[in-house]
Motif scaffolding. Structure first.
Motif, PDB file in Angstrom:
ATOM      1  N   UNK A 192      -3.749  -1.362   9.568  1.00 20.75           N
ATOM      2  CA  UNK A 192      -4.592  -0.281   9.061  1.00 20.75           C
ATOM      3  C   UNK A 192      -4.448  -0.152   7.546  1.00 20.75           C
ATOM      4  N   UNK A 193      -5.570  -0.285   6.863  1.00 19.93           N
ATOM      5  CA  UNK A 193      -5.653  -0.034   5.422  1.00 19.93           C
ATOM      6  C   UNK A 193      -6.916   0.786   5.182  1.00 19.93           C
ATOM      7  N   UNK A 194      -6.794   1.889   4.459  1.00 21.50           N
ATOM      8  CA  UNK A 194      -7.905   2.798   4.254  1.00 21.50           C
ATOM      9  C   UNK A 194      -8.515   2.616   2.860  1.00 21.50           C
ATOM     10  N   UNK A 195      -9.809   2.893   2.771  1.00 23.30           N
ATOM     11  CA  UNK A 195     -10.462   2.900   1.465  1.00 23.30           C
ATOM     12  C   UNK A 195      -9.937   4.060   0.629  1.00 23.30           C
ATOM     13  N   UNK A 196      -9.758   3.802  -0.649  1.00 22.87           N
ATOM     14  CA  UNK A 196      -9.177   4.807  -1.530  1.00 22.87           C
ATOM     15  C   UNK A 196      -7.671   4.784  -1.586  1.00 22.87           C
ATOM     16  N   UNK A 197      -7.035   3.953  -0.777  1.00 21.40           N
ATOM     17  CA  UNK A 197      -5.576   3.874  -0.766  1.00 21.40           C
ATOM     18  C   UNK A 197      -5.087   3.091  -1.981  1.00 21.40           C
ATOM     19  N   UNK A 198      -4.018   3.569  -2.582  1.00 18.00           N
ATOM     20  CA  UNK A 198      -3.457   2.923  -3.768  1.00 18.00           C
ATOM     21  C   UNK A 198      -2.489   1.822  -3.362  1.00 18.00           C
ATOM     22  N   UNK A 202       0.836  -1.202   0.000  1.00 16.21           N
ATOM     23  CA  UNK A 202       0.000   0.000   0.000  1.00 16.21           C
ATOM     24  C   UNK A 202       0.871   1.253   0.000  1.00 16.21           C
ATOM     25  N   UNK A 203       0.329   2.318  -0.546  1.00 16.72           N
ATOM     26  CA  UNK A 203       1.093   3.554  -0.697  1.00 16.72           C
ATOM     27  C   UNK A 203       1.229   4.318   0.610  1.00 16.72           C
ATOM     28  N   UNK A 204       0.159   4.442   1.368  1.00 21.10           N
ATOM     29  CA  UNK A 204       0.164   5.305   2.549  1.00 21.10           C
ATOM     30  C   UNK A 204       0.738   4.613   3.769  1.00 21.10           C
ATOM     31  N   UNK A 205       0.262   3.415   4.069  1.00 17.95           N
ATOM     32  CA  UNK A 205       0.665   2.717   5.294  1.00 17.95           C
ATOM     33  C   UNK A 205       1.726   1.651   5.066  1.00 17.95           C
ATOM     34  N   UNK A 206       2.144   1.461   3.808  1.00 21.64           N
ATOM     35  CA  UNK A 206       3.189   0.487   3.465  1.00 21.64           C
ATOM     36  C   UNK A 206       2.843  -0.912   3.977  1.00 21.64           C
ATOM     37  N   UNK A 207       1.616  -1.341   3.678  1.00 18.11           N
ATOM     38  CA  UNK A 207       1.161  -2.657   4.111  1.00 18.11           C
ATOM     39  C   UNK A 207       1.375  -3.637   2.961  1.00 18.11           C
ATOM     40  N   UNK A 208       2.180  -4.704   3.163  1.00 14.72           N
ATOM     41  CA  UNK A 208       2.380  -5.682   2.094  1.00 14.72           C
ATOM     42  C   UNK A 208       1.228  -6.665   2.005  1.00 14.72           C
ATOM     43  N   UNK A 209       1.027  -7.212   0.832  1.00 14.74           N
ATOM     44  CA  UNK A 209      -0.027  -8.196   0.612  1.00 14.74           C
ATOM     45  C   UNK A 209       0.185  -8.900  -0.709  1.00 14.74           C
TER      46      UNK A 209
END
Length: 375
Positions: free
Chosen positions: A209-215, A182-189
């Motif tokens: 934490x992962x938000x809606x609209x996050x790239x 993820x771009x904002x929180x740097x969450x791998x998946x």
């Protein structure tokens, strides 16, 4: 009756003739004889009726033939309008194609990766499979495993290569998988296809934490896609039984799929902040992404401060090894104790600083007497 009223008849005829002669001789103010006035007055209504009948009959026939001509003109104009519409649609399509080709050319110039442009020439026939065929093959340097992208995001990867064509597995296929972050929180998946328009990011814990609209961008861990390519924007983020349910709209497929880019040599890029010969390897793998050399802040995760490793298992093993070094535990030796795995991550990331001990001066065998202090 004429013989009986001969005199009266003659008188009437003479009087009528006299009147006619007088009417012929007497003129009105407009220099028109009375005889002519009477004649025109008597004949005018009849003439008007005859003219109305003639004009009505002729007008009906004229309007009929005029309407026939207008109908033919309408048919011709309608056909001309349809032709112009088709031509306009064709020109719009050509303009859109030219714009896409220009966008691909600009993206190729700005991208550090070496790519080749290709056009989609067919689709797969499977019920659930999401594959397409492109007009580039082995003679163009394509190999199995090469990523396929557009300026908007990733599209898929090459699965089969033919002399002049190649089969591409789209990211919406149920058998597709790729590493993302993820771009904002740097969450791998892990990005997985679902067989429909959306894709899913799996293996993300509910506590993260992962938000809606996050790239989400490619992480490069799968060794297929270079790091830093857009994958999609999160539209649905909700908690599941064990992992979060994250669904993305793949950005590379939102505007249709006609022209694509095949990455021949991928170069890793940083994730933005804010908003080949016939004989070769069977499967091409992109090298591992380089890790940033900046010092990690105290609040960051321990994994962000570790050196570049291959997998998460290697990072976990390195963490356990450092815990053992800090606590003086030798793994695998007889009688070794278990370390405390709940220690502060900051102590694991850096070795413990040695404590300073003041040196002890050895005792003198022949001590000298103390000198008196000078006044």
């Amino acid at each position: 009756m004429l013989s009986r009223y001969r005199n009266l008849a003659v008188l009437v005829v003479v009087v009528a003739a006299q009147l006619i002669v007088l009417a012929y001789q007497v003129r009105t103010n407009q220099d028109v004889t009375l005889l002519r006035v009477w004649t025109v007055t008597a004949v005018s209504p009849l003439a008007k009726g005859l003219e109305a009948l003639r004009s009505g009959t002729v007008g009906i026939f004229e309007r009929y033939f005029v309407l026939l001509g207008v109908n033919q003109d309408n048919v011709r104009l309608r056909a001309e309008t349809d032709r112009l519409k088709l031509e306009n649609q064709f020109l719009r399509t050509e303009l859109a194609t030219a714009d896409r080709a220009k966008a691909l050319a600009v993206f190729q110039e700005r991208s550090r990766s070496r790519t080749v442009a290709a056009r989609v020439i067919g689709t797969g026939t499977g019920a659930n499979s999401k594959v397409v065929f492109i007009d580039r093959g082995k003679k163009d340097g394509l190999q199995r495993g090469m990523p396929v992208i557009t300026p908007d995001g990733i599209v898929g990867k090459v699965t089969f290569v033919f002399p002049s064509a190649a089969q591409v597995l789209l990211i919406t296929d149920p058998t597709f998988a790729a590493g993302v972050i993820s771009q904002k929180n740097r969450v791998p998946g892990t990005l997985k296809g679902l067989g429909r328009s959306q894709v899913q990011v799996d293996w993300v814990q509910n506590e993260i934490k992962v938000e809606e609209g996050e790239w989400f961008f490619t992480s490069g861990d799968d060794r297929v896609f270079p790091k830093g390519l857009p994958a999609g924007q999160a539209k649905v983020v909700k908690s599941g039984l064990t992992f979060k349910e994250i669904y993305l709209d793949p950005s590379g497929l939102l505007r249709g799929l006609e022209e694509v880019l095949v990455v021949l040599e991928g170069v890793h890029a940083s994730i933005p902040e804010g908003e080949v010969p016939a004989e070769g390897p069977i499967f091409v793998m992109t090298p591992a992404p380089p890790e940033s050399a900046r010092p990690a802040a105290s609040g960051e995760d321990t994994q962000e401060r570790l050196p570049a490793l291959t997998t998460d298992a290697d990072r976990l093993r390195e963490k356990i090894r450092r815990i053992g070094e800090v606590q003086g535990v030798q793994f695998g030796s007889a009688g070794s104790r278990l370390p405390n795995f709940n220690m502060d991550p900051a102590q694991v990331s850096r070795p413990a600083a040695p404590q300073f001990v003041a040196p002890v001066k050895p005792a003198d065998a022949n001590p000298r007497p103390a000198r008196a202090a000078q006044p």
